[in-house]
Write a protein that holds these residues in place. Structure first.
Motif, PDB file in Angstrom:
ATOM      1  N   ALA A 325     -46.314 -68.034 -92.749  1.00 30.80           N
ATOM      2  CA  ALA A 325     -47.241 -68.373 -93.814  1.00 30.80           C
ATOM      3  C   ALA A 325     -47.713 -69.911 -93.780  1.00 30.80           C
ATOM      4  O   ALA A 325     -48.552 -70.227 -93.758  1.00 30.80           O
ATOM      5  CB  ALA A 325     -47.099 -67.818 -94.998  1.00 30.80           C
ATOM      6  N   MET A 326     -46.610 -70.756 -93.439  1.00 23.39           N
ATOM      7  CA  MET A 326     -46.857 -72.164 -93.479  1.00 23.39           C
ATOM      8  C   MET A 326     -47.519 -72.577 -92.357  1.00 23.39           C
ATOM      9  O   MET A 326     -48.183 -73.471 -92.345  1.00 23.39           O
ATOM     10  CB  MET A 326     -45.603 -72.767 -93.448  1.00 23.39           C
ATOM     11  CG  MET A 326     -44.696 -73.028 -94.949  1.00 23.39           C
ATOM     12  SD  MET A 326     -45.713 -74.266 -95.948  1.00 23.39           S
ATOM     13  CE  MET A 326     -45.666 -75.714 -94.802  1.00 23.39           C
ATOM     14  N   CYS A 327     -47.151 -71.819 -91.171  1.00 28.71           N
ATOM     15  CA  CYS A 327     -47.851 -72.238 -90.061  1.00 28.71           C
ATOM     16  C   CYS A 327     -49.373 -71.869 -89.894  1.00 28.71           C
ATOM     17  O   CYS A 327     -50.276 -72.680 -89.337  1.00 28.71           O
ATOM     18  CB  CYS A 327     -47.304 -71.616 -88.688  1.00 28.71           C
ATOM     19  SG  CYS A 327     -45.740 -72.250 -88.359  1.00 28.71           S
ATOM     20  N   ARG A 328     -49.831 -70.876 -90.661  1.00 29.53           N
ATOM     21  CA  ARG A 328     -51.065 -70.380 -90.945  1.00 29.53           C
ATOM     22  C   ARG A 328     -51.921 -71.518 -91.625  1.00 29.53           C
ATOM     23  O   ARG A 328     -52.864 -71.804 -91.392  1.00 29.53           O
ATOM     24  CB  ARG A 328     -51.198 -69.082 -91.381  1.00 29.53           C
ATOM     25  CG  ARG A 328     -50.714 -67.799 -90.605  1.00 29.53           C
ATOM     26  CD  ARG A 328     -50.964 -66.528 -91.191  1.00 29.53           C
ATOM     27  NE  ARG A 328     -50.743 -65.380 -90.266  1.00 29.53           N
ATOM     28  CZ  ARG A 328     -49.486 -64.790 -90.276  1.00 29.53           C
ATOM     29  NH1 ARG A 328     -48.610 -65.119 -91.164  1.00 29.53           N
ATOM     30  NH2 ARG A 328     -49.279 -63.906 -89.245  1.00 29.53           N
ATOM     31  N   PHE A 329     -50.958 -71.810 -92.714  1.00 26.63           N
ATOM     32  CA  PHE A 329     -51.566 -72.676 -93.544  1.00 26.63           C
ATOM     33  C   PHE A 329     -51.915 -74.185 -92.713  1.00 26.63           C
ATOM     34  O   PHE A 329     -52.904 -74.815 -92.891  1.00 26.63           O
ATOM     35  CB  PHE A 329     -50.584 -73.250 -94.919  1.00 26.63           C
ATOM     36  CG  PHE A 329     -50.856 -74.588 -95.514  1.00 26.63           C
ATOM     37  CD1 PHE A 329     -52.092 -74.609 -96.215  1.00 26.63           C
ATOM     38  CD2 PHE A 329     -50.107 -75.713 -95.284  1.00 26.63           C
ATOM     39  CE1 PHE A 329     -52.286 -75.852 -96.865  1.00 26.63           C
ATOM     40  CE2 PHE A 329     -50.254 -76.536 -96.209  1.00 26.63           C
ATOM     41  CZ  PHE A 329     -51.519 -76.755 -96.951  1.00 26.63           C
ATOM     42  N   LEU A 330     -50.896 -74.490 -91.897  1.00 24.61           N
ATOM     43  CA  LEU A 330     -51.029 -76.063 -91.112  1.00 24.61           C
ATOM     44  C   LEU A 330     -52.097 -75.708 -90.072  1.00 24.61           C
ATOM     45  O   LEU A 330     -52.753 -76.970 -89.868  1.00 24.61           O
ATOM     46  CB  LEU A 330     -49.632 -76.436 -90.710  1.00 24.61           C
ATOM     47  CG  LEU A 330     -48.544 -76.590 -91.557  1.00 24.61           C
ATOM     48  CD1 LEU A 330     -47.161 -77.004 -90.930  1.00 24.61           C
ATOM     49  CD2 LEU A 330     -48.896 -77.752 -92.511  1.00 24.61           C
ATOM     50  N   HIS A 544     -26.530 -74.674 -90.466  1.00 26.95           N
ATOM     51  CA  HIS A 544     -27.505 -73.675 -89.683  1.00 26.95           C
ATOM     52  C   HIS A 544     -28.634 -73.631 -90.158  1.00 26.95           C
ATOM     53  O   HIS A 544     -28.778 -73.360 -91.406  1.00 26.95           O
ATOM     54  CB  HIS A 544     -26.933 -72.302 -89.357  1.00 26.95           C
ATOM     55  CG  HIS A 544     -27.835 -71.374 -88.841  1.00 26.95           C
ATOM     56  ND1 HIS A 544     -28.221 -71.309 -87.348  1.00 26.95           N
ATOM     57  CD2 HIS A 544     -28.674 -70.316 -89.462  1.00 26.95           C
ATOM     58  CE1 HIS A 544     -29.065 -70.413 -87.000  1.00 26.95           C
ATOM     59  NE2 HIS A 544     -29.273 -69.892 -88.376  1.00 26.95           N
ATOM     60  N   THR A 545     -29.854 -74.201 -89.454  1.00 24.90           N
ATOM     61  CA  THR A 545     -30.834 -74.421 -90.054  1.00 24.90           C
ATOM     62  C   THR A 545     -31.677 -72.745 -90.301  1.00 24.90           C
ATOM     63  O   THR A 545     -31.690 -72.086 -89.513  1.00 24.90           O
ATOM     64  CB  THR A 545     -31.914 -74.920 -89.287  1.00 24.90           C
ATOM     65  OG1 THR A 545     -31.442 -76.316 -88.845  1.00 24.90           O
ATOM     66  CG2 THR A 545     -33.367 -75.423 -89.575  1.00 24.90           C
ATOM     67  N   LEU A 546     -32.360 -72.812 -91.479  1.00 27.91           N
ATOM     68  CA  LEU A 546     -33.085 -71.554 -91.933  1.00 27.91           C
ATOM     69  C   LEU A 546     -34.634 -71.583 -91.810  1.00 27.91           C
ATOM     70  O   LEU A 546     -35.137 -70.779 -91.580  1.00 27.91           O
ATOM     71  CB  LEU A 546     -32.689 -71.241 -93.260  1.00 27.91           C
ATOM     72  CG  LEU A 546     -31.271 -70.774 -93.680  1.00 27.91           C
ATOM     73  CD1 LEU A 546     -30.908 -70.893 -95.032  1.00 27.91           C
ATOM     74  CD2 LEU A 546     -30.929 -69.376 -92.882  1.00 27.91           C
ATOM     75  N   THR A 547     -35.078 -73.109 -91.761  1.00 32.39           N
ATOM     76  CA  THR A 547     -36.420 -73.244 -91.800  1.00 32.39           C
ATOM     77  C   THR A 547     -37.116 -73.412 -90.375  1.00 32.39           C
ATOM     78  O   THR A 547     -36.501 -74.362 -89.972  1.00 32.39           O
ATOM     79  CB  THR A 547     -36.789 -74.439 -92.738  1.00 32.39           C
ATOM     80  OG1 THR A 547     -36.152 -74.330 -93.990  1.00 32.39           O
ATOM     81  CG2 THR A 547     -38.342 -74.746 -92.902  1.00 32.39           C
ATOM     82  N   TRP A 548     -38.234 -72.597 -90.182  1.00 28.81           N
ATOM     83  CA  TRP A 548     -38.936 -72.868 -88.821  1.00 28.81           C
ATOM     84  C   TRP A 548     -40.478 -73.046 -89.137  1.00 28.81           C
ATOM     85  O   TRP A 548     -40.997 -72.083 -89.118  1.00 28.81           O
ATOM     86  CB  TRP A 548     -38.388 -71.761 -88.077  1.00 28.81           C
ATOM     87  CG  TRP A 548     -36.878 -71.395 -87.517  1.00 28.81           C
ATOM     88  CD1 TRP A 548     -36.167 -70.261 -88.464  1.00 28.81           C
ATOM     89  CD2 TRP A 548     -36.242 -72.256 -86.971  1.00 28.81           C
ATOM     90  NE1 TRP A 548     -35.014 -70.427 -88.138  1.00 28.81           N
ATOM     91  CE2 TRP A 548     -34.612 -71.702 -87.255  1.00 28.81           C
ATOM     92  CE3 TRP A 548     -36.135 -73.161 -86.121  1.00 28.81           C
ATOM     93  CZ2 TRP A 548     -33.634 -72.067 -86.654  1.00 28.81           C
ATOM     94  CZ3 TRP A 548     -35.128 -73.723 -85.746  1.00 28.81           C
ATOM     95  CH2 TRP A 548     -33.740 -73.117 -85.706  1.00 28.81           C
ATOM     96  N   VAL A 549     -40.688 -74.423 -89.043  1.00 27.64           N
ATOM     97  CA  VAL A 549     -41.908 -74.861 -89.229  1.00 27.64           C
ATOM     98  C   VAL A 549     -42.214 -76.202 -88.310  1.00 27.64           C
ATOM     99  O   VAL A 549     -41.035 -76.947 -88.489  1.00 27.64           O
ATOM    100  CB  VAL A 549     -42.529 -74.904 -90.679  1.00 27.64           C
ATOM    101  CG1 VAL A 549     -43.659 -75.513 -90.696  1.00 27.64           C
ATOM    102  CG2 VAL A 549     -42.532 -73.628 -91.410  1.00 27.64           C
ATOM    103  N   PRO A 550     -43.174 -76.236 -87.551  1.00 26.21           N
ATOM    104  CA  PRO A 550     -43.148 -77.724 -86.700  1.00 26.21           C
ATOM    105  C   PRO A 550     -43.019 -78.908 -87.659  1.00 26.21           C
ATOM    106  O   PRO A 550     -43.623 -78.898 -89.037  1.00 26.21           O
ATOM    107  CB  PRO A 550     -44.669 -77.577 -86.209  1.00 26.21           C
ATOM    108  CG  PRO A 550     -44.640 -75.956 -86.061  1.00 26.21           C
ATOM    109  CD  PRO A 550     -44.163 -75.424 -87.264  1.00 26.21           C
ATOM    110  N   ILE A 551     -42.730 -79.913 -87.091  1.00 25.02           N
ATOM    111  CA  ILE A 551     -42.785 -81.275 -87.495  1.00 25.02           C
ATOM    112  C   ILE A 551     -43.955 -81.816 -87.024  1.00 25.02           C
ATOM    113  O   ILE A 551     -44.128 -81.578 -85.826  1.00 25.02           O
ATOM    114  CB  ILE A 551     -41.380 -81.947 -87.240  1.00 25.02           C
ATOM    115  CG1 ILE A 551     -40.087 -81.152 -87.854  1.00 25.02           C
ATOM    116  CG2 ILE A 551     -41.499 -83.533 -87.518  1.00 25.02           C
ATOM    117  CD1 ILE A 551     -38.991 -81.544 -87.379  1.00 25.02           C
TER     118      ILE A 551
END
Length: 599
Positions: A325-330, A544-551
């Motif tokens: 959802a975040m990637c669609r927003f970005l 361990h990272t849980l969040t996967w959204v580009p920087i």
């Protein structure tokens, strides 16, 4: 979309409300009165009927308090809110930097003698004890009274009346009966007959229930008594728990909330209370009836922080769903900003829409922070119709948001370029990113606490003479509060001293804020886990990272990175594409591939 606190005072309303409160103080012979943000349950967020600080002062931040004297009304806020408080309160109120300035010395500086009143339901045992110790011998006295704000708040909203509902044991990974049995054994081992529970998220976790009493946090407001035999009494407003009677079972008795004080008087001690969260009013009742009291941590707090495998699996899935959802927003943001006409509120509504399109969103996790340009420097900025600003090309946009899903709670911050930005913005962004990378890569021995790791994320900023005025990370619940104790990456003693343990979920969110210009923050959620063996094989932990959204690669000064930092970013982006790519299609999938390209 966002909690507005309809009753919050405007700069015009604040002074007459303050005058009314001072009249009530004078009528009771008080020289001061304390107005905290907290309610009787000591949660970070409050219902509209308990938003006394906002009603009086206009300040709507999630932490702070007001000390009202005859000649001055100090509004105490920490580093997150020092810009915000000046924008929200009238000149009749004096902002005070807290905790640098403590309440006790401030009172002594402004009042040579007299009596300061407080509502014992909205101050903890520890707060009252600390303040009394500070004031001892000063000529100032504290006295418990009814809440004077309530006495002058003539149109105070009604309490929330939403029903409680069950939380599936398959999602929690443990039945409520098993939790009660486990904690009751701990009470017996400690020689405690009963634990008094006043934190709604503790009650929610213990009984596998949820509620809708507080905006954004699915907690049921009430009180509970956990006995050393595993039985429990739940005190709630009438009718709120009717629908969960079968879920609670025969060993949990539901009683009216008004019966709570009477039940306290009938307890056999020792009764366990947590001085950090228990209202002073509870301790007073127990003392009046000579019931032995033991001060110890809320027995639910630590086990709640140690997520089960089911909770970690659920929150992992929630983050993948939310990441898409975040990637669609970005992608939408990149397509929309250049055309012009976009505002902060437009972005907030669009982001919530993308989350709702998942079909799984129960609520947003907190009021979305969407600060364009100078608004990004207000750490917990909340856009309103009055502050709504256009998002224009060539500035930084800070978006801090999250979702509440039945399987997990998310919290993510990304700072974005809306067009070409200056070298200074890129340099600051890169140092913040380096801090996030450094903490995300940390390996540390068992027994290390969050305060021991906080400086790792600050070091790249310190090297340039920069810093930020908030903690580096907080605990996060699973379909519970987005800010959850007891752990945190912070120097604050309340959370920073707690050793990290496998299963704890935390945020990693360094930042940098230049007032009047821009703000930068990057945030991922991580879970503590056992680290792979190496060296002499001593027990070590990692994140361990849980969040996967580009920087946003447009903001990275690649030349300032070390090879290891470049590798981390490229690996993070490759993993993001692998994790999220299959959940997107068409232009959004193409956008993600470009956003995750190697540096």
């Amino acid at each position: 979309m966002f909690q507005t606190f309809e009753a919050a005072s405007t700069p015009e309303q604040g002074p007459p409300r303050l005058a009314a409160l001072r009249e009530a103080m004078a009528a009771r012979g008080l020289d001061g009165f304390l107005v905290p943000r907290a309610d009787a349950h000591q949660g970070e967020y409050v219902a509209d009927c308990d938003a006394r600080l906002a009603w009086l002062t206009g300040f709507t931040g999630s932490a702070g308090f007001c000390a009202v004297l005859a000649g001055v009304a100090g509004v105490f806020v920490d580093g997150r809110y020092r810009v915000q408080v000046r924008d929200q309160v009238a000149a009749a109120f004096t902002p005070v930097d807290w905790p640098e300035t403590r309440l006790g010395p401030w009172l002594c500086d402004h009042l040579s003698e007299g009596t300061v009143g407080f509502d014992p339901w909205v101050h903890t045992v520890q707060e009252v004890a600390d303040l009394r110790d500070t004031l001892r011998g000063s000529g100032l006295a504290l006295t418990a009274t009814d809440n004077l704000v309530d006495a002058v708040w003539t149109d105070r909203p009604a309490p929330p009346d939403a029903a409680f509902f069950a939380h599936d044991a398959d999602r929690s990974g443990e039945t409520a009966a098993a939790k009660r049995t486990r904690l009751a054994a701990d009470l017996r081992d400690a020689g405690h007959r009963v634990a008094v529970l006043t934190l709604p998220d503790s009650i929610a976790w213990l009984l596998n229930i949820r509620g809708a009493d507080i905006p954004r946090n699915p907690v049921p407001q009430g009180f509970a008594l956990l006995m050393d035999d595993g039985t429990c009494q739940l005190f709630a407003r009438r009718g709120k728990a009717d629908a969960i009677a079968d879920h609670l079972g025969p060993d949990v008795t539901v009683l009216a909330q008004e019966a709570f004080l009477a039940a306290l008087t009938d307890l056999d001690g020792p009764a366990r209370i947590d001085p950090a969260s228990c209202p002073q009013a509870v301790a007073d009742v127990l003392a009046e009836h000579d019931i032995e009291v033991v001060h110890a941590a809320d027995p639910c707090v630590q086990p709640k922080a140690l997520k089960t495998r089911a909770e970690i699996a659920g929150t992992t899935e929630a983050h993948l769903r939310d990441g898409a959802a975040m990637c669609r927003f970005l992608h939408w943001l990149d397509e929309t900003v250049p055309a012009g006409g976009l505002t902060e509120i437009d972005a907030v509504r669009a982001l919530e829409g993308f989350r709702r399109d998942t079909g799984a969103l129960r609520d947003i996790a907190f009021d979305t922070i969407c600060g364009a340009g100078p608004h990004g420097a207000i750490v917990h900025y909340r856009v309103t119709e009055a502050t709504n600003s256009p998002i224009t090309p060539g500035e930084l946009l800070l978006v801090d948001s999250g979702g509440q899903y039945a399987d997990g709670t998310t919290d993510i911050t990304r700072t974005l370029a809306t067009g070409p930005v200056g070298a200074e913005e890129k340099a600051c962004f890169t140092r913040v990113l380096q801090g996030m990378i450094a903490l995300s890569r940390a390996r540390f021995p068992k027994g290390v606490a969050g305060r021991d790791l906080d400086s790792i994320a600050r070091y790249p900023l310190w090297q340039a003479g920069l810093d930020y005025g908030h903690g580096t990370g907080h605990g996060v619940g699973v379909y519970l509060c987005v800010h959850e104790g007891p752990q945190g990456f912070t120097r604050a003693p309340s959370r920073g001293h707690v050793p990290l343990e496998p299963g704890m979920i935390l945020s990693v969110e360094p930042g940098y804020y230049r007032e009047g210009a821009f703000g930068i923050r990057l945030e991922n959620l991580v879970v503590v886990q056992e680290a792979p063996a190496m060296g002499d094989n001593r027990p070590m932990l990692c994140l361990h990272t849980l969040t996967w959204v580009p920087i946003d690669r447009r903001l990275i000064d690649v030349d300032a990175l070390t090879p290891a930092e470049r590798d981390w970013i490229d690996r993070y982006h490759a993993d993001t594409l692998a994790q999220i790519g299959s959940r997107l299609d068409g232009p959004a999938r193409d956008w993600l591939a470009a956003a995750c390209a190697p540096l």
